[in-house]
Design an enzyme around this catalytic site. Structure first.
Site, short mmCIF file in Angstrom:
data_model
loop_
_atom_site.label_atom_id
_atom_site.label_comp_id
_atom_site.label_asym_id
_atom_site.label_seq_id
_atom_site.Cartn_x
_atom_site.Cartn_y
_atom_site.Cartn_z
N LYS A 1 -71.57 -59.37 74.04
CA LYS A 1 -72.55 -58.34 73.69
C LYS A 1 -73.97 -58.88 73.81
O LYS A 1 -74.88 -58.19 74.28
CB LYS A 1 -72.29 -57.82 72.27
CG LYS A 1 -70.99 -57.05 72.14
CD LYS A 1 -71.11 -55.69 72.82
CE LYS A 1 -69.81 -54.94 72.88
NZ LYS A 1 -69.91 -53.64 73.55
N SER B 1 -73.76 -55.04 68.83
CA SER B 1 -72.99 -55.25 67.60
C SER B 1 -73.69 -56.24 66.68
O SER B 1 -74.39 -57.15 67.15
CB SER B 1 -71.62 -55.81 67.99
OG SER B 1 -70.94 -56.25 66.86
N TYR C 1 -66.38 -62.36 71.89
CA TYR C 1 -66.77 -60.95 71.83
C TYR C 1 -68.28 -60.81 71.54
O TYR C 1 -69.00 -60.12 72.27
CB TYR C 1 -65.95 -60.22 70.75
CG TYR C 1 -66.52 -58.87 70.42
CD1 TYR C 1 -66.48 -57.82 71.33
CD2 TYR C 1 -67.15 -58.63 69.18
CE1 TYR C 1 -67.03 -56.58 71.03
CE2 TYR C 1 -67.68 -57.40 68.87
CZ TYR C 1 -67.64 -56.38 69.80
OH TYR C 1 -68.19 -55.15 69.51
P1 NAD Z 1 -62.64 -48.13 71.23
O1 NAD Z 1 -61.70 -49.18 71.72
O2 NAD Z 1 -62.11 -47.05 70.36
O3 NAD Z 1 -63.41 -47.47 72.45
C1 NAD Z 1 -63.67 -48.14 73.66
C2 NAD Z 1 -63.39 -47.17 74.78
O4 NAD Z 1 -63.73 -47.79 76.02
C3 NAD Z 1 -61.90 -46.80 74.87
O5 NAD Z 1 -61.77 -45.41 75.04
C4 NAD Z 1 -61.42 -47.56 76.10
O6 NAD Z 1 -60.34 -46.91 76.74
C5 NAD Z 1 -62.68 -47.60 76.95
N1 NAD Z 1 -62.73 -48.72 77.89
C6 NAD Z 1 -62.55 -50.04 77.62
N2 NAD Z 1 -62.70 -50.76 78.74
C7 NAD Z 1 -62.97 -49.89 79.74
C8 NAD Z 1 -63.23 -50.03 81.13
N3 NAD Z 1 -63.20 -51.22 81.73
N4 NAD Z 1 -63.50 -48.93 81.86
C9 NAD Z 1 -63.52 -47.70 81.28
N5 NAD Z 1 -63.27 -47.50 79.98
C10 NAD Z 1 -63.00 -48.59 79.21
O7 NAD Z 1 -63.80 -48.94 70.45
P2 NAD Z 1 -64.95 -48.41 69.49
O8 NAD Z 1 -64.67 -48.96 68.14
O9 NAD Z 1 -65.18 -46.98 69.67
O10 NAD Z 1 -66.19 -49.21 70.07
C11 NAD Z 1 -67.06 -48.65 71.04
C12 NAD Z 1 -68.14 -49.66 71.38
O11 NAD Z 1 -68.86 -50.01 70.20
C13 NAD Z 1 -67.61 -50.95 71.97
O12 NAD Z 1 -68.49 -51.38 72.98
C14 NAD Z 1 -67.64 -51.90 70.79
O13 NAD Z 1 -67.79 -53.24 71.21
C15 NAD Z 1 -68.87 -51.42 70.05
N6 NAD Z 1 -68.91 -51.74 68.61
C16 NAD Z 1 -67.94 -51.23 67.78
C17 NAD Z 1 -68.02 -51.49 66.41
C18 NAD Z 1 -67.00 -50.94 65.43
O14 NAD Z 1 -67.15 -51.17 64.22
N7 NAD Z 1 -65.99 -50.19 65.86
C19 NAD Z 1 -69.06 -52.29 65.90
C20 NAD Z 1 -70.00 -52.78 66.79
C21 NAD Z 1 -69.93 -52.49 68.14
#
Ligand code: NAD
Length: 337
Positions: free
Chosen positions: A146, A118, A142
């Site tokens: 990462k 991130s 958070y």
């Molecule tokens: P999200 O919450 O929609 O997706 C995360 C998924 O992981 C969910 O389906 C959740 O059920 C699953 N999950 C969480 N913990 C778990 C575990 N212990 N075991 C199995 N499954 C688990 O989030 P997102 O926005 O799709 O983000 C996905 C990734 O991208 C994350 O790692 C997040 O930190 C990273 N990220 C997101 C953004 C953003 O703008 N959305 C930006 C930078 C990084």
């Protein structure tokens, strides 16, 4: 035989869009997800195994069953404010969970991983745009989780030959242009879907955290990158690793800065409805401006973004919201009445 890819968090927002991109590229995405924030009905392009990344036995069984050629690791807890309130949950899920996954990979010699990092790993920056060489000084638990995983990946690479692509996303936004999937968090912490919910009448107003920053219109500047562009970036990174390419640390962004006010105006344009805003105090640790230098991902992976305009990004999310609102019991018009 179709090559399978294990996708942790494949039922979530970015993970589900990436599963679609993987299927288009000829892979079988095998989603491994606890559904803590994901949705089973977003898993459409391959099987769903319900499991937690911290459950070593279920993880090992899934890897043995499907024999993936690589892993994409999205599963995490992903809200900055939440991580400040409950850091234990974040270190446990994001750091201990990632270790459990890496050890399951190591046990069977799986050596290619694409990891969701991130722009939060950079923290407040002195120079813009943010390059991969910008010092990483995260300010939230958070962001620190990462960065810790990035460090673990480096150490595992050196010691055990794991090759990884840590993709540092900027602000993921938008929905599948075909309208099949989109962003569905409850509560919804992200700005674009919140603004759309205000336009739809589901939220009374949009809170803007600070309008007195040293930016052109006083609101923060961010780099909104379309989720389907991110998804293609993952496939490119996967193919780089499968060709035997070395580990990567890459920004995935557009390089464009959009202010929060610009985003609100885009939502008003695409929805044709007003988005009343309320100015709230600045949030501690919110940097005034963050946008990516996208050049390295372009040079190494050939990554370019198809969506370079906030109106086009907002339009995909608006379309998805209208479709999913229509498929639920109460149409917005009735709710407002
Ligand atoms: P999200 O919450 O929609 O997706 C995360 C998924 O992981 C969910 O389906 C959740 O059920 C699953 N999950 C969480 N913990 C778990 C575990 N212990 N075991 C199995 N499954 C688990 O989030 P997102 O926005 O799709 O983000 C996905 C990734 O991208 C994350 O790692 C997040 O930190 C990273 N990220 C997101 C953004 C953003 O703008 N959305 C930006 C930078 C990084």
């Amino acid at each position: 035989r179709v090559r399978s890819v294990l996708v942790t968090g494949g039922a979530g927002y970015i993970g589900s869009h990436t599963c679609k991109a993987l299927a288009r590229a000829g892979y079988l995405p095998v989603t491994y997800d606890s559904l803590q924030t994901g949705h089973a009905d977003a898993v459409r392009w391959g099987p769903l195994v319900r499991g937690d990344i911290r459950d070593a036995a279920t993880l090992a069984g899934t890897i043995a069953e499907y024999g993936p050629v690589a892993v994409m690791h999205f599963a995490a807890s992903a809200y900055v404010a939440d991580s400040i309130a409950d850091p234990a949950a974040y270190y446990d899920n994001n750091v201990a969970g990632s270790l459990c996954l890496l050890n399951a990979m190591r046990a069977v010699g799986l050596d290619a991983l694409v990891f969701s990092s991130s722009c939060a790993t950079y923290g407040p920056v002195d120079t813009l745009p943010v390059t991969e060489e910008t010092p990483q000084r995260p300010v939230s638990p958070y962001g620190r989780t990462k960065l810790m995983v990035e460090h673990i990946l480096e150490d595992y690479g050196r010691a055990y030959g794991l090759r990884s692509a840590a993709l540092r996303y900027f602000n993921a936004a938008g929905a599948d242009p075909d309208g099949e999937i989109g962003e569905r968090h409850d509560p919804e912490p992200h700005l674009l879907p919140r603004a759309l919910l205000v336009a739809l009448g589901r939220l009374p107003h949009l809170a803007i955290n600070g309008d007195d920053y040293d930016t052109p219109d006083g609101t923060c500047l961010r780099d909104f990158v379309h989720v389907s562009d991110l998804a293609r970036g993952h496939v490119l990174a996967l193919e780089h690793l499968l060709r035997g390419g070395p580990s990567l640390r890459l920004n995935l962004g557009t390089g464009r800065a959009t202010s929060i006010r610009d985003l609100v105006r885009a939502v008003e344009r695409v929805s044709g409805r007003p988005v009343p805003c309320q100015i709230s105090p600045r949030r501690p640790g919110d940097p005034p401006a963050v946008y990516a230098a996208p050049d390295k991902a372009r040079a190494i992976l050939g990554f370019t973004t198809a969506f370079n305009d906030i109106d086009a990004i907002a339009a995909t999310a608006w379309r998805f919201l209208l479709t999913s609102a229509a498929s639920h019991a109460q149409p917005p018009e009735e709710r407002q009445a």
